[in-house]
Motif scaffolding. Structure first.
Motif, PDB file in Angstrom:
ATOM      1  N   GLU A  51       0.843  -1.162   0.000  1.00  0.00           N
ATOM      2  CA  GLU A  51       0.000   0.000   0.000  1.00  0.00           C
ATOM      3  C   GLU A  51       0.899   1.239   0.000  1.00  0.00           C
ATOM      4  N   GLU A  52       0.690   2.134  -0.934  1.00  0.00           N
ATOM      5  CA  GLU A  52       1.460   3.379  -0.977  1.00  0.00           C
ATOM      6  C   GLU A  52       0.975   4.293   0.132  1.00  0.00           C
ATOM      7  N   ILE A  53       1.911   4.834   0.919  1.00  0.00           N
ATOM      8  CA  ILE A  53       1.516   5.691   2.037  1.00  0.00           C
ATOM      9  C   ILE A  53       2.033   7.122   1.897  1.00  0.00           C
ATOM     10  N   THR A  54       3.050   7.328   1.057  1.00  0.00           N
ATOM     11  CA  THR A  54       3.577   8.686   0.912  1.00  0.00           C
ATOM     12  C   THR A  54       4.275   8.852  -0.425  1.00  0.00           C
ATOM     13  N   LEU A  55       4.230  10.080  -0.930  1.00  0.00           N
ATOM     14  CA  LEU A  55       4.970  10.478  -2.119  1.00  0.00           C
ATOM     15  C   LEU A  55       5.537  11.854  -1.832  1.00  0.00           C
ATOM     16  N   PHE A 101       5.977   2.910   1.055  1.00  0.00           N
ATOM     17  CA  PHE A 101       4.965   1.856   1.073  1.00  0.00           C
ATOM     18  C   PHE A 101       4.978   1.188   2.439  1.00  0.00           C
ATOM     19  N   ARG A 102       3.811   0.651   2.848  1.00  0.00           N
ATOM     20  CA  ARG A 102       3.711  -0.092   4.090  1.00  0.00           C
ATOM     21  C   ARG A 102       2.976  -1.398   3.803  1.00  0.00           C
ATOM     22  N   GLY A 103       3.425  -2.475   4.475  1.00  0.00           N
ATOM     23  CA  GLY A 103       2.780  -3.772   4.299  1.00  0.00           C
ATOM     24  C   GLY A 103       3.310  -4.765   5.313  1.00  0.00           C
ATOM     25  N   GLY A 104       3.117  -6.029   5.035  1.00  0.00           N
ATOM     26  CA  GLY A 104       3.605  -7.087   5.911  1.00  0.00           C
ATOM     27  C   GLY A 104       2.701  -7.302   7.103  1.00  0.00           C
TER      28      GLY A 104
END
Length: 132
Positions: free
Chosen positions: A1-5, A14-17
């Motif tokens: 999931e993209e969380i910041t640009l 990106f954050r996941g896991g």
């Protein structure tokens, strides 16, 4: 999931896991990829890999952020090493150190009690995130 640009830093985060506890930062102009995760043996770790030059290498890191690419380097001896607060001479987790800095810089932290509340909340939050 993209969380910041961040177009100024030229990074996409990106954050996941498990429990959304893995973060991957892609510095798209330099080909550097940073991963922050909870390693089963080493605890909270941070690793940067230089020169990721093709989509296959990037996909491999996303599939397994612990993959060895022979292009990595660590930024500190131990990511679990807490930061020493110069004012209190106490050691703080990363998130507490950052929030104390922000609170002091913005004037939102007005006294020692507020500072202690922030430290307690961040320490508890850190233990929940990194020690499920």
């Amino acid at each position: 999931e993209e969380i910041t640009l961040n177009i100024h830093s030229r990074v996409i985060g990106f954050r996941g896991g498990p429990a959304q506890s893995t973060r991957i930062n892609v510095f798209y102009t330099t080909g550097t990829v940073g991963t922050c995760l909870n390693h089963p043996k080493h605890g909270k770790t941070q690793l940067f890999r230089k020169g990721i030059s093709n989509l296959h290498e990037l996909e491999a890191i996303f599939e397994n952020p612990r993959i060895h690419t022979n292009a990595g380097y660590y930024t500190r001896k131990s990511i679990r090493q807490p930061w020493k607060d110069a004012e209190t001479n106490m050691y703080l987790v990363d998130s507490a150190q950052r929030w104390i800095y922000v609170g002091n810089a913005t004037g939102l932290v007005k006294n020692e009690r507020e500072r202690n509340v922030i430290t307690c909340i961040c320490t508890l939050w850190d233990s929940l995130i990194w020690n499920p």
